[in-house]
Design a protein around this motif. Structure first.
Motif, PDB file in Angstrom:
ATOM      1  N   GLY A 150     -14.725 -12.922  -0.666  1.00  0.00           N
ATOM      2  CA  GLY A 150     -13.540 -12.627  -1.376  1.00  0.00           C
ATOM      3  C   GLY A 150     -12.389 -12.159  -0.730  1.00  0.00           C
ATOM      4  N   ASP A 151     -12.828 -11.232   0.420  1.00  0.00           N
ATOM      5  CA  ASP A 151     -11.987 -10.563   1.122  1.00  0.00           C
ATOM      6  C   ASP A 151     -11.258 -11.744   2.153  1.00  0.00           C
ATOM      7  OD1 ASP A 151     -10.883  -9.675   3.613  1.00  0.00           O
ATOM      8  OD2 ASP A 151     -12.377  -8.391   3.882  1.00  0.00           O
ATOM      9  N   TYR A 152     -11.885 -12.661   2.674  1.00  0.00           N
ATOM     10  CA  TYR A 152     -11.351 -13.734   3.431  1.00  0.00           C
ATOM     11  C   TYR A 152     -10.484 -14.652   2.661  1.00  0.00           C
ATOM     12  CZ  TYR A 152     -14.755 -12.281   7.025  1.00  0.00           C
ATOM     13  OH  TYR A 152     -15.592 -11.585   7.761  1.00  0.00           O
ATOM     14  N   THR A 153     -10.908 -15.004   1.320  1.00  0.00           N
ATOM     15  CA  THR A 153     -10.130 -15.919   0.565  1.00  0.00           C
ATOM     16  C   THR A 153      -8.999 -15.505  -0.153  1.00  0.00           C
ATOM     17  OG1 THR A 153     -12.066 -15.752  -1.252  1.00  0.00           O
ATOM     18  CG2 THR A 153     -12.366 -17.567   0.505  1.00  0.00           C
ATOM     19  N   ALA A 154      -9.199 -14.217  -0.702  1.00  0.00           N
ATOM     20  CA  ALA A 154      -8.068 -13.760  -1.651  1.00  0.00           C
ATOM     21  C   ALA A 154      -7.204 -12.923  -0.921  1.00  0.00           C
ATOM     22  CB  ALA A 154      -8.734 -12.893  -2.680  1.00  0.00           C
ATOM     23  N   GLY A 155      -7.673 -12.238   0.162  1.00  0.00           N
ATOM     24  CA  GLY A 155      -6.598 -11.501   0.890  1.00  0.00           C
ATOM     25  C   GLY A 155      -5.409 -12.020   1.243  1.00  0.00           C
ATOM     26  N   PRO A 156      -5.363 -13.382   1.801  1.00  0.00           N
ATOM     27  CA  PRO A 156      -4.127 -14.176   2.320  1.00  0.00           C
ATOM     28  C   PRO A 156      -3.452 -14.814   1.091  1.00  0.00           C
ATOM     29  CG  PRO A 156      -6.162 -14.789   3.535  1.00  0.00           C
ATOM     30  CD  PRO A 156      -6.620 -14.017   2.304  1.00  0.00           C
ATOM     31  N   ILE A 164      -1.295 -11.018   0.263  1.00  0.00           N
ATOM     32  CA  ILE A 164      -0.430 -10.817   1.229  1.00  0.00           C
ATOM     33  C   ILE A 164      -0.111 -12.199   1.789  1.00  0.00           C
ATOM     34  CG2 ILE A 164       0.150  -9.558   3.348  1.00  0.00           C
ATOM     35  CD1 ILE A 164      -0.465  -7.614   0.766  1.00  0.00           C
ATOM     36  N   ASP A 165       0.760 -12.864   1.239  1.00  0.00           N
ATOM     37  CA  ASP A 165       1.316 -14.182   1.541  1.00  0.00           C
ATOM     38  C   ASP A 165       2.535 -14.206   2.396  1.00  0.00           C
ATOM     39  OD1 ASP A 165       2.995 -13.612  -0.006  1.00  0.00           O
ATOM     40  OD2 ASP A 165       2.631 -15.195  -1.640  1.00  0.00           O
ATOM     41  N   GLU A 166       3.098 -15.459   2.559  1.00  0.00           N
ATOM     42  CA  GLU A 166       4.229 -15.471   3.970  1.00  0.00           C
ATOM     43  C   GLU A 166       5.364 -14.691   3.079  1.00  0.00           C
ATOM     44  OE1 GLU A 166       4.431 -16.257   6.835  1.00  0.00           O
ATOM     45  OE2 GLU A 166       6.492 -15.954   6.758  1.00  0.00           O
ATOM     46  N   GLY A 167       5.654 -14.573   1.589  1.00  0.00           N
ATOM     47  CA  GLY A 167       6.602 -14.061   0.979  1.00  0.00           C
ATOM     48  C   GLY A 167       6.486 -12.388   1.145  1.00  0.00           C
ATOM     49  N   VAL A 168       5.255 -12.034   1.366  1.00  0.00           N
ATOM     50  CA  VAL A 168       5.090 -10.474   1.544  1.00  0.00           C
ATOM     51  C   VAL A 168       5.475 -10.337   2.722  1.00  0.00           C
ATOM     52  CG1 VAL A 168       3.370  -8.562   1.866  1.00  0.00           C
ATOM     53  CG2 VAL A 168       3.432 -10.306  -0.153  1.00  0.00           C
ATOM     54  N   ARG A 169       5.395 -11.113   3.912  1.00  0.00           N
ATOM     55  CA  ARG A 169       5.556 -10.943   5.167  1.00  0.00           C
ATOM     56  C   ARG A 169       7.154 -11.087   5.264  1.00  0.00           C
ATOM     57  NH1 ARG A 169       0.983 -11.730   8.878  1.00  0.00           N
ATOM     58  NH2 ARG A 169      -0.896 -12.008   7.654  1.00  0.00           N
TER      59      ARG A 169
END
Ligand code: NDP
Ligand code: MG
Ligand code: MG
Length: 340
Positions: free
Chosen positions: A257-263, A266-271
């Protein structure tokens, strides 16, 4: 890899100097006590009537008013709150500095954004421990250290670099490692870290997770345990052995779930917004806003502090901590749990 200085790389020049630690708050008490316990001669500089004055005396330190302390000292560390530093520096510190003295800061904000101006005949340095003052003190007492950054802003005497490093060793940071930087880099990365990740990003992430569960009808207490309280256990694992140690310790389900939900969170909009926050720091826009906010008496700051303190996540957390504290006081293994 950047050069990390350790105790063996650094001399004891600081033990030959008279040191003024201005302020006795979070950082001030840790610097003053660690330096004293490292064999240095320290006086704490404060104002008459300061609540910190008796605390510093009770800790066995000599205390005096700032102008007198600065005149006595050869090395001066400024540990007042950033927003209080400019007038005190201008009126009480700068006029009492002498040629060849070393003026130190623990955060570059006021130097980098031109809120203080250190006289040209005085050396200028930065020693910025990377963590809260109370932890700086407790690590030192355990024989450990907190990592720190150092910078030399001006070396008129030719001795500033060795002395700045030696100060960092005196507060125990060279036990962990001391890394060279500049006032600009320390200031910009420190502000970015606290805004985007450590304080701002994290508080907002915790509240958003908590509110999502509560809005969906789950019990607030459970939401608190899940989204806030457990964070300490997760962070301790990351501190010990990186993300890998945390992912090793959680279940495979949690790791997946860490690998799949994390991004997705924290997506490109957050970056993109993180880059905007960084740009506002680099351009001085954030600094100007904070300086003006203080000139206006901190009215927005204090309103935000009040509003945040009333948030449901804080009320639930306080209740659960009170219960845990009661539990900790009851005799271990007592079937009645010590409750009446
Ligand atoms: P605190 O708010 O904890 O400490 C404030 C101290 O300054 C208190 O002793 C206070 O006395 C005294 N003080 C306040 N106003 C005056 C004044 N006008 N004249 C004399 N003394 C005064 O500060 P921090 O330790 O948080 O911050 C100090 C510096 O360290 C800042 O530059 C900060 O950016 C930096 N830093 C802080 C970190 C931290 O862990 N907090 C981490 C790394 C860097 P009184 O008791 O009377 O209020
Ligand atoms: Mg900071
Ligand atoms: Mg879980």
């Amino acid at each position: 890899m950047a050069r990390v200085y350790r105790e063996g790389d650094i001399g004891n020049e600081i033990a030959q100097k008279r040191i003024a630690v201005l302020g006795f708050g979070s950082q001030g008490h840790a610097h003053a006590l660690n330096l004293r316990d490292s064999g240095c001669e320290v006086t704490v500089g404060l104002y008459r009537g300061s609540a910190s004055w008796p605390k510093a005396e009770e800790a066995g330190l000599r205390v005096a008013e700032i102008p007198e302390t600065v005149r006595w000292a050869e090395v001066v560390m400024m540990l007042l709150p950033d927003e209080r530093q400019p007038p005190v520096f201008r009126e009480q510190v700068a006029p009492n500095l002498a040629e060849g003295n070393l003026m130190l800061f623990a955060h570059g904000f006021n130097v980098h954004f031109n809120q203080v101006s250190v006289p040209p005949e005085v050396d200028l340095g930065l020693v910025a421990p990377k963590g809260p003052g109370h932890v700086l003190r407790s690590l030192y007492e355990e024989g450990k250290g907190m990592p720190a950054l150092f910078a030399v802003g001006r070396d008129a005497t030719g001795q500033a670099r060795d002395l700045v490093l030696s100060y960092a060793k005196g507060i125990g940071c060279a036990r962990a490692g001391v890394l060279e930087t500049t006032f600009a880099e320390e200031t910009e990365t420190d502000l970015f870290g606290e805004q985007a990740v450590l304080c701002g990003g994290l508080s907002a992430l915790l509240k958003a997770g908590f509110e999502t569960l509560v809005e969906a009808g789950y019990q607030p207490e459970l939401a608190y345990y899940e989204c806030v309280n457990e964070l300490k256990l997760i962070v301790d694992l990351i501190y010990e052995g990186g993300l890998a140690r945390m992912r090793y310790s959680v279940s495979n389900t949690a790791e997946y779930g860490d690998y799949t939900a994390g991004p997705k969170v924290i997506d490109e909009g957050v970056r993109e917004r993180m880059r905007e926050i960084l740009a506002d720091i680099q351009s001085g826009r954030f600094a100007k806003e904070w300086v003006l906010e203080n000139q206006a008496g901190g009215s927005s700051f204090l309103a935000m502090r009040r509003r945040e303190a009333e948030h449901m996540v804080e009320k639930v957390g306080a209740e659960l901590r009170a219960l845990a504290a009661e539990g900790a006081q009851s005799p271990a293994g007592s079937p009645a749990g010590g409750e009446s």
